[in-house]
Design a protein around this motif. Structure first.
Motif, mmCIF file in Angstrom:
data_model
loop_
_atom_site.group_PDB
_atom_site.id
_atom_site.type_symbol
_atom_site.label_atom_id
_atom_site.label_comp_id
_atom_site.label_asym_id
_atom_site.label_seq_id
_atom_site.Cartn_x
_atom_site.Cartn_y
_atom_site.Cartn_z
ATOM 1 N N GLN A 465 0.820 -1.209 0.000
ATOM 2 C CA GLN A 465 0.000 0.000 0.000
ATOM 3 C C GLN A 465 0.857 1.264 0.000
ATOM 4 O OE1 GLN A 465 -0.006 -2.403 2.251
ATOM 5 N NE2 GLN A 465 -0.146 -1.652 4.372
ATOM 6 N N ASP A 466 2.055 1.188 0.585
ATOM 7 C CA ASP A 466 2.934 2.354 0.583
ATOM 8 C C ASP A 466 3.515 2.601 -0.812
ATOM 9 O OD1 ASP A 466 4.175 1.356 3.808
ATOM 10 O OD2 ASP A 466 2.521 2.701 3.297
ATOM 11 N N ILE A 467 3.870 1.522 -1.495
ATOM 12 C CA ILE A 467 4.382 1.664 -2.862
ATOM 13 C C ILE A 467 3.275 2.206 -3.772
ATOM 14 C CG2 ILE A 467 5.369 0.426 -4.825
ATOM 15 C CD1 ILE A 467 6.531 -1.589 -2.852
ATOM 16 N N GLU A 468 2.070 1.701 -3.577
ATOM 17 C CA GLU A 468 0.935 2.144 -4.396
ATOM 18 C C GLU A 468 0.671 3.634 -4.227
ATOM 19 O OE1 GLU A 468 -1.874 -0.540 -2.753
ATOM 20 O OE2 GLU A 468 -0.941 -2.277 -3.707
ATOM 21 N N HIS A 469 0.711 4.091 -2.995
ATOM 22 C CA HIS A 469 0.490 5.514 -2.736
ATOM 23 C C HIS A 469 1.588 6.357 -3.383
ATOM 24 C CE1 HIS A 469 -0.719 9.142 -0.605
ATOM 25 N NE2 HIS A 469 0.533 9.288 -0.214
ATOM 26 N N GLY A 483 -4.579 1.163 -7.493
ATOM 27 C CA GLY A 483 -3.378 0.499 -7.986
ATOM 28 C C GLY A 483 -3.008 -0.666 -7.095
ATOM 29 N N ALA A 484 -2.201 -1.565 -7.609
ATOM 30 C CA ALA A 484 -1.743 -2.729 -6.847
ATOM 31 C C ALA A 484 -0.255 -2.934 -7.069
ATOM 32 C CB ALA A 484 -2.507 -3.986 -7.260
ATOM 33 N N ALA A 485 0.462 -3.166 -5.972
ATOM 34 C CA ALA A 485 1.883 -3.516 -6.045
ATOM 35 C C ALA A 485 2.037 -4.929 -5.486
ATOM 36 C CB ALA A 485 2.722 -2.534 -5.241
ATOM 37 N N PHE A 486 2.791 -5.743 -6.184
ATOM 38 C CA PHE A 486 3.001 -7.110 -5.722
ATOM 39 C C PHE A 486 4.300 -7.632 -6.326
ATOM 40 C CE2 PHE A 486 1.765 -8.744 -9.839
ATOM 41 C CZ PHE A 486 0.811 -7.835 -10.282
ATOM 42 N N ALA A 487 4.718 -8.786 -5.846
ATOM 43 C CA ALA A 487 5.954 -9.388 -6.347
ATOM 44 C C ALA A 487 5.623 -10.597 -7.206
ATOM 45 C CB ALA A 487 6.850 -9.808 -5.187
ATOM 46 N N THR A 488 6.416 -10.790 -8.232
ATOM 47 C CA THR A 488 6.320 -11.986 -9.058
ATOM 48 C C THR A 488 7.704 -12.600 -9.150
ATOM 49 O OG1 THR A 488 5.519 -12.879 -11.167
ATOM 50 C CG2 THR A 488 6.774 -10.843 -11.269
ATOM 51 N N GLU A 489 7.758 -13.903 -9.330
ATOM 52 C CA GLU A 489 9.054 -14.575 -9.378
ATOM 53 C C GLU A 489 9.593 -14.597 -10.800
ATOM 54 O OE1 GLU A 489 10.855 -19.007 -8.559
ATOM 55 O OE2 GLU A 489 9.317 -18.252 -7.190
ATOM 56 N N VAL A 490 10.829 -14.119 -10.952
ATOM 57 C CA VAL A 490 11.503 -14.112 -12.255
ATOM 58 C C VAL A 490 12.897 -14.696 -12.063
ATOM 59 C CG1 VAL A 490 12.288 -12.711 -14.199
ATOM 60 C CG2 VAL A 490 10.231 -12.037 -12.928
ATOM 61 N N ASP A 491 13.158 -15.816 -12.683
ATOM 62 C CA ASP A 491 14.462 -16.470 -12.588
ATOM 63 C C ASP A 491 14.898 -16.658 -11.147
ATOM 64 O OD1 ASP A 491 15.666 -14.619 -15.475
ATOM 65 O OD2 ASP A 491 14.592 -16.529 -15.366
#
Length: 677
Positions: A465-469, A483-491
């Motif tokens: 929520q802080d990143i989104e703001h 907005g939405a901030a989240f993590a995805t796995e890459v390599d």
């Protein structure tokens, strides 16, 4: 040693029994000691500082520690414990407003009475420290190796008290107001005893540490554990590791370290970067405990690292998983010393639905055990909604109780009750809620995710929520609270994704690539994070619940499947090359302008996961999503290329490829002239 023996008692013991033994050494690189301190000298200096503090401030006063990684920080922390003060360790800030803003919030929250730092810090940061802010009225003492103002110890030794507050561990976070976890002497003694037993440490143990000293793993797992067992710890700065990760392994090899600890990303980086020439000078057979913790432990990373360094004598059994958190002092579960790491392959779809189903097929998802609970700590897997115990193959929230569990958050009674006073539906408790999701398999704990969708990158926690703001404040075209901030796995790495709605009135003249660039620059500037992907979508298309809550987990699924409704623009930085790529041994050292530019662009592309064609000469490199880890690592790369160490702020001093090109050409010319001479 008994879990009731305090750290102050242990420090006094070693000063009496082994006064001339080196307690800590600060390394210039991987094998030379720049400065050191013995147990006798550490006790003397801590006592001098304690006497000074006791004459001026009442017991229990909060003392902010503002130091770079080094011996002066350790002296000041121990001096606070000797004096009965409450240490408040923090990072040494960069000269930017955003870094000082977090410190100001800590000063106000903790009610700090005094600031301890070095004379150099006082001079360099005079504008901040003496300005009309939270720092202005606070007394400031310079405590460093140049000597204290007192000439004799008049330290009043306080009787041991397990309930006395030792320090406030402010939670690592993003832009939200940090919370101070209250760690008392009893919590600390119990956790240090737990670590000693689980890690197999004694007074002969050598530890090598490059982790930040204000962070719980660096402070408790390395600095205070060394003092507790009477061993020796050799310190590198985090910058030294980031500039050249090989230095870490070289120090382990040179000083014959029993233990050294790091988050998963450090093992991943070394497994993919180190050269055969560097490997040839390493002997890692003495390394008995390679702790992997502080962020998600990746099965692929563990196996790659073990395979990469088997020829250097590294044993797979030395890989040592652990799980912990500041609210539990530090360590709660660990693997078994010199035993294989526990793993299980599960069905990914079933796991997302909260069920553990073992999978034999290659399509399964490998999970790495975080070990067993230690020191009498108890783990319960609870349904966070019903608060009932979960079954053996059900995923739930990890709850803890035991002597290492801290008192709560400083001056935050409601949040303390919510986190530290949880009870099961049958009334059993209290437990501390970790916010982590996991399950038990036998005695082992497996962590599967985060209940509140905390984003963890390189061991640092970020609240979505802080990143989104922050993102929504970066450009007038972006809708607030959409907005939405989240993590995805890459390599094998956790990478940050931003999904954001655009204002309806801006759609006709909307430049998606330009706005994406602004978002990347803003997040990099404020949080030192690079954004892997930005997805801009039409108004009213962000997944939310009926009560208006953002469905971040659903957003992640839609992003990974490429099925977002209303998608306007998707900007992804990827080229299939591992982050923080390393220059290959034997690359051309041609110093012509064309070749130098090509090499700079090629290296930046590898580090930033971009196509070289996407990097322009006059565009600020920060616009591509530069973060501090990439910047420091790249400066080390340039230093090895030109034959001279570079400033870690290189990419801010020379912010474009064109500017950096001229600097590198000058450095190569200087080296060529020196070689000719």
């Amino acid at each position: 040693m008994s879990a009731s023996v305090t750290l102050v008692e242990m420090s006094c013991r070693w000063a009496h029994e082994s006064p001339d033994k080196i307690a800590y050494g600060l390394l210039r690189d991987g094998d030379s000691v720049e400065s050191s301190i013995t147990y006798g000298e550490l006790h003397r200096r801590a006592g001098l500082l304690a006497a000074r503090l006791q004459r001026i401030f009442p017991e229990g006063s909060r003392v902010l520690l503002l130091y770079p990684s080094g011996i002066d920080f350790i002296v000041s922390f121990l001096g606070c414990l000797y004096a009965g003060m409450v240490a408040v360790p923090t990072n040494n800030p960069k000269p930017k407003k955003k870094h000082w803003a977090r410190l100001e919030s800590i000063v106000r929250d903790a009610g700090v009475s005094l600031l301890l730092t070095t004379a150099e810090n006082l001079e360099r940061n005079a504008d901040w420290l003496h300005s009309d802010t939270a720092f202005g009225p606070i007394p400031k003492f310079a405590v460093d190796g140049s000597g204290e103002s007192t000439t004799h110890a008049d330290w009043r030794h306080l009787p041991p008290d397990a309930k006395r507050l030792a320090f406030l561990q402010y939670t690592s976070g993003s832009t939200s107001t940090p919370k101070g976890v209250m760690v008392n002497h009893g919590n600390l003694a119990h956790n240090l005893s737990l670590i000693q037993s689980a890690f197999g440490h004694d007074r002969h143990s050598v530890i090598v540490c490059w982790l930040p000293l204000f962070h719980d793993l660096g402070l408790i797992g390395n600095i205070l554990q060394t003092l507790y067992v009477g061993g020796t710890c050799y310190l590198m700065t985090p910058v030294a590791f980031l500039q050249r990760p090989f230095n870490w392994l070289r120090a382990i090899s040179h000083f014959r370290a029993h233990s050294s600890m790091a988050p998963n990303f450090a093992y991943e980086r070394l497994a993919t970067q180190i050269t055969p020439e560097e490997k040839s000078c390493l002997d890692l057979s003495v390394w008995q405990l390679a702790l992997n913790g502080s962020e998600t432990i990746r099965h692929d990373t563990v196996r790659k690292f073990e395979a990469a360094f088997a020829e250097c004598g590294f044993r797979a059994e030395a890989t040592f998983p652990a799980f912990g958190l500041a609210e539990g002092t530090l360590v709660t579960t660990t693997g078994d010393l010199l035993c294989p790491v526990g793993t299980v392959r599960v069905d990914a779809d079933a796991l997302r639905n909260g069920h553990v189903v073992e999978c034999e097929s290659s399509g399964g998802m490998w999970l790495v055990s975080s070990g067993k609970p230690r020191g009498g700590l108890e783990i319960v897997i609870a349904d966070p909604a019903t608060r009932e115990r979960c079954g053996p193959d059900e995923v739930g929230e990890v709850w803890l109780r035991g002597q290492s569990i801290c008192e709560g958050y400083w001056e935050r009674p409601e949040e303390t009750r919510d986190i530290f006073d949880a009870h099961l539906s049958d009334g059993e408790g209290p437990f501390m809620r970790t916010g982590d999701l996991g399950f038990r398999r036998g005695d082992d704990l497996y962590i599967t995710g985060r209940l509140k969708e905390m984003i963890i990158v390189r061991g640092q926690n970020y609240y979505p929520q802080d990143i989104e703001h922050l993102v929504q404040e970066s450009h007038e075209t972006l809708r607030a609270d959409c907005g939405a901030a989240f993590a995805t796995e890459v390599d094998g790495d956790e990478r940050l994704v931003i999904v954001q709605e655009v204002e309806r009135t801006q759609l006709r003249q909307f430049d998606g690539e330009a706005v994406s660039k602004v978002i990347r620059r803003c997040v990099a500037d404020h949080l030192d994070l690079s954004v892997y992907a930005v997805v801009l979508i039409k108004p009213a298309t962000l997944p939310k619940t009926s009560s208006g809550k953002i469905q971040r987990r659903l957003c992640r699924q839609l992003f990974e499947s490429g099925t977002f409704d209303g998608e306007i623009c998707r900007s992804v930085t990827e080229n299939g090359v591992s982050e923080h790529g390393n220059a290959q041994h034997g690359e051309s050292d041609d110093s012509s302008e064309v070749d130098v530019r090509a090499r700079i662009v090629g290296q930046l592309a590898r580090y930033l996961r971009l196509s070289p064609d996407a990097i322009e000469g006059d565009t600020p490199i920060a616009d591509y999503g530069l973060d501090s880890s990439v910047a420091v690592s790249f400066s080390g790369e340039v230093g090895r290329w030109v034959g001279r160490q570079q400033d870690p702020s290189l990419l801010w001093i020379y912010p474009t490829v064109d500017a950096l090109l001229q600097h590198v050409l000058n450095e190569l010319k200087t080296r060529s002239t020196a070689n000719a001479a």
